[in-house]
Design an enzyme around this catalytic site. Structure first.
Site, PDB file in Angstrom:
ATOM      1  N   ASP A   1       0.853  -1.204   0.000  1.00  0.00           N
ATOM      2  CA  ASP A   1       0.000   0.000   0.000  1.00  0.00           C
ATOM      3  C   ASP A   1       0.885   1.249   0.000  1.00  0.00           C
ATOM      4  O   ASP A   1       0.863   2.027   0.947  1.00  0.00           O
ATOM      5  CB  ASP A   1      -0.966  -0.010   1.209  1.00  0.00           C
ATOM      6  N   HIS A  57       9.671  -0.457   8.681  1.00  0.00           N
ATOM      7  CA  HIS A  57       8.819  -1.657   8.767  1.00  0.00           C
ATOM      8  C   HIS A  57       8.916  -2.512   7.504  1.00  0.00           C
ATOM      9  O   HIS A  57       9.313  -3.684   7.542  1.00  0.00           O
ATOM     10  CB  HIS A  57       7.358  -1.252   8.943  1.00  0.00           C
TER      11      HIS A  57
HETATM   12  C1  BDR Z   1       2.766  -0.593   8.534  1.00  0.00           C
HETATM   13  O1  BDR Z   1       1.670   0.311   8.372  1.00  0.00           O
HETATM   14  C2  BDR Z   1       1.863   1.094   7.220  1.00  0.00           C
HETATM   15  O2  BDR Z   1       1.526   2.418   7.485  1.00  0.00           O
HETATM   16  C3  BDR Z   1       3.296   0.950   6.833  1.00  0.00           C
HETATM   17  O3  BDR Z   1       3.468   1.080   5.435  1.00  0.00           O
HETATM   18  C4  BDR Z   1       3.662  -0.434   7.323  1.00  0.00           C
HETATM   19  O4  BDR Z   1       3.332  -1.411   6.366  1.00  0.00           O
HETATM   20  C5  BDR Z   1       3.438  -0.302   9.856  1.00  0.00           C
HETATM   21  O5  BDR Z   1       2.553  -0.480  10.923  1.00  0.00           O
HETATM   22 CA    CA Z   2       2.833  -0.747   4.057  1.00  0.00          CA
END
Ligand code: BDR
Ligand code: CA
Length: 315
Positions: free
Chosen positions: A14, A244
Site C-alpha cells: 500500500d 517496517h
Molecule cells: C505498517 O503500516 C503502514 O503504514 C506501513 O506502510 C507499514 O506497512 C506499519 O505499521
Molecule cells: Ca505498508
C-alpha cells in the site's frame, strides 16, 4: 527449483513511504524476480497506492512488472487511511512523474493466484499492507498456502504496544478479519512485527548518509524519508524512522539477517471491545493440541547489515 538462483516474488503493498523503500530493496537485487505487485488500500486509497506502485517500479528500474489493483476496503469494517503518516499522496507529498502505463486487468488476488499456480512451490510473497488481497486470494484458491513457498508479512505487535491505539498494528487492525484468515491458512509464514521493526530504525546518521548518495533513486527516497522522519520524530523524540516494510523485504531476500525468532500460532482478536486487531501469540507449549500452523515471529536481526544493504539498494 533446487538449483535456480533467482527468487520469484509477489509483493502486496500500500505505498506508502516504507513500502516504497521495500520495493527499492527488492528491485535492486538482480537475483530477485518481481513477478507481480498487488495494491491494496491502507496508507491511501487503492487507486492512489496502485498508481504509486507503478511510479515506484519505474523509479527503481522495474518498469515492466505488472501492477494489479486490489481491495479498496476491508472485508468487514470501514477503511481508515494514514495521510498523516505518509502524506496526502502516500509518498510524503514528493511528486513523481505520472505513470506511463496502467494497472493490469486482473485483480491483485487474481494475479497472485495465477502466479502461484504457474510457479507451484516457487513463489515467495511479501505482504506489507492490510491482508485483504491475500484473504480474497485464499478464497479463490484454497491451496494457496501449499502453492506459495514462503510468506513474509509485515504486521502485528505481539509482545510490544501497537501503533494504532495501545494494542494493534496498522496493517492488521486495518483488516483484522482478513489477517485472521491469513494466519489460519497454514502458510510457511515469517512475521515481521513492530516487535522488531520499532527497534530496527533508520537513524539520523543513516538518513544523512543517504543524502550523500548520488542519483534520482536515492534523492527521491531521501525526500520520502524526510517526511517519514518528521512524523516519527513525534514518536521517538529524535529524527529517525522505523523501517517496517523494508525490513520485511530484507527478511525475504536475505533470511540470514534473522538472528532470533520464536514460533507460535498467531490469532487475531476480532471481538474484544478493547483489543480488536491484536495479534495474540499463544506461547504455552501444547504439542498436538493446537491445529493452527505456527508462525515464526522475528525478534532479532543483524540491524547494521540490514541498514548497509538498504543503503546499497539505493546506490
Ligand atoms: C505498517 O503500516 C503502514 O503504514 C506501513 O506502510 C507499514 O506497512 C506499519 O505499521
Ligand atoms: Ca505498508
Amino acid at each position: 527449483m533446487a538449483d535456480r538462483k533467482t527468487t520469484r516474488v509477489f509483493v502486496d503493498c500500500d505505498p506508502g513511504i516504507d513500502d516504497a523503500v521495500a520495493l527499492a530493496y527488492l528491485a535492486a537485487r538482480p537475483e530477485v524476480e518481481i513477478l507481480g505487485v498487488g495494491a491494496v488500500f491502507g496508507n491511501n486509497t487503492v487507486t492512489v497506492t496502485a498508481r504509486n506502485a507503478l511510479r515506484l517500479l519505474a523509479l527503481y528500474g522495474r518498469p515492466d512488472v505488472p501492477v494489479a489493483v486490489g481491495a479498496g476496503r476491508p472485508l468487514v469494517q470501514e477503511p481508515r487511511l494514514a495521510e498523516h503518516v505518509h502524506g496526502d499522496n502516500g509518498l510524503g507529498d514528493v511528486e513523481l512523474p505520472e505513470p506511463e502505463r496502467e494497472p493490469v486487468a486482473e485483480s491483485a488476488a487474481e494475479l497472485l493466484v495465477r502466479l502461484a499456480r504457474e510457479n507451484p512451490g516457487e513463489l515467495d510473497v511479501l505482504a506489507v499492507g492490510p491482508l485483504t488481497n491475500l484473504a480474497i486470494a485464499i478464497g479463490l484458491e484454497p491451496r494457496l498456502p501449499e502453492l506459495v513457498r514462503r510468506l513474509v508479512v509485515m504486521g502485528g505487535a505481539v509482545e510490544v504496544p501497537g501503533n494504532v491505539g495501545s494494542h494493534a498494528e496498522a496493517n492488521i487492525v486495518n483488516d483484522p478479519e482478513a489477517a485472521e484468515v491469513v494466519f489460519a491458512a497454514g502458510f510457511d509464514l515469517d512475521l515481521v512485527a513492530l516487535d522488531i521493526t520499532m527497534k530496527t530504525v533508520a537513524t539520523s546518521d543513516w538518513l544523512d548518509r543517504l543524502k550523500e548518495v548520488p542519483g534520482e533513486r536515492a534523492e527521491r527516497t531521501s525526500a520520502f524519508l524526510d517526511f517519514y522522519a518528521d512524523f516519527y520524530k513525534g514518536i521517538f523524540g529524535v529524527r529517525q524512522c522505523a523501517m517496517h516494510d523494508p525490513l520485511a523485504a530484507a527478511v525475504l531476500a536475505d533470511p540470514h539477517l534473522v538472528t532470533e525468532a520464536f514460533e507460535a500460532p498467531i490469532r487475531v482478536e476480532l471481538t474484544g471491545s478493547l483489543t480488536r486487531g491484536m495479534t495474540v501469540a499463544d506461547r504455552r507449549p501444547r504439542p498436538g493440541r493446537d491445529e493452527r500452523r505456527v508462525t515464526r515471529v522475528i525478534t532479532s536481526v543483524s540491524g547494521d547489515e540490514f541498514l548497509d544493504r538498504m543503503l546499497d539498494s539505493l546506490r
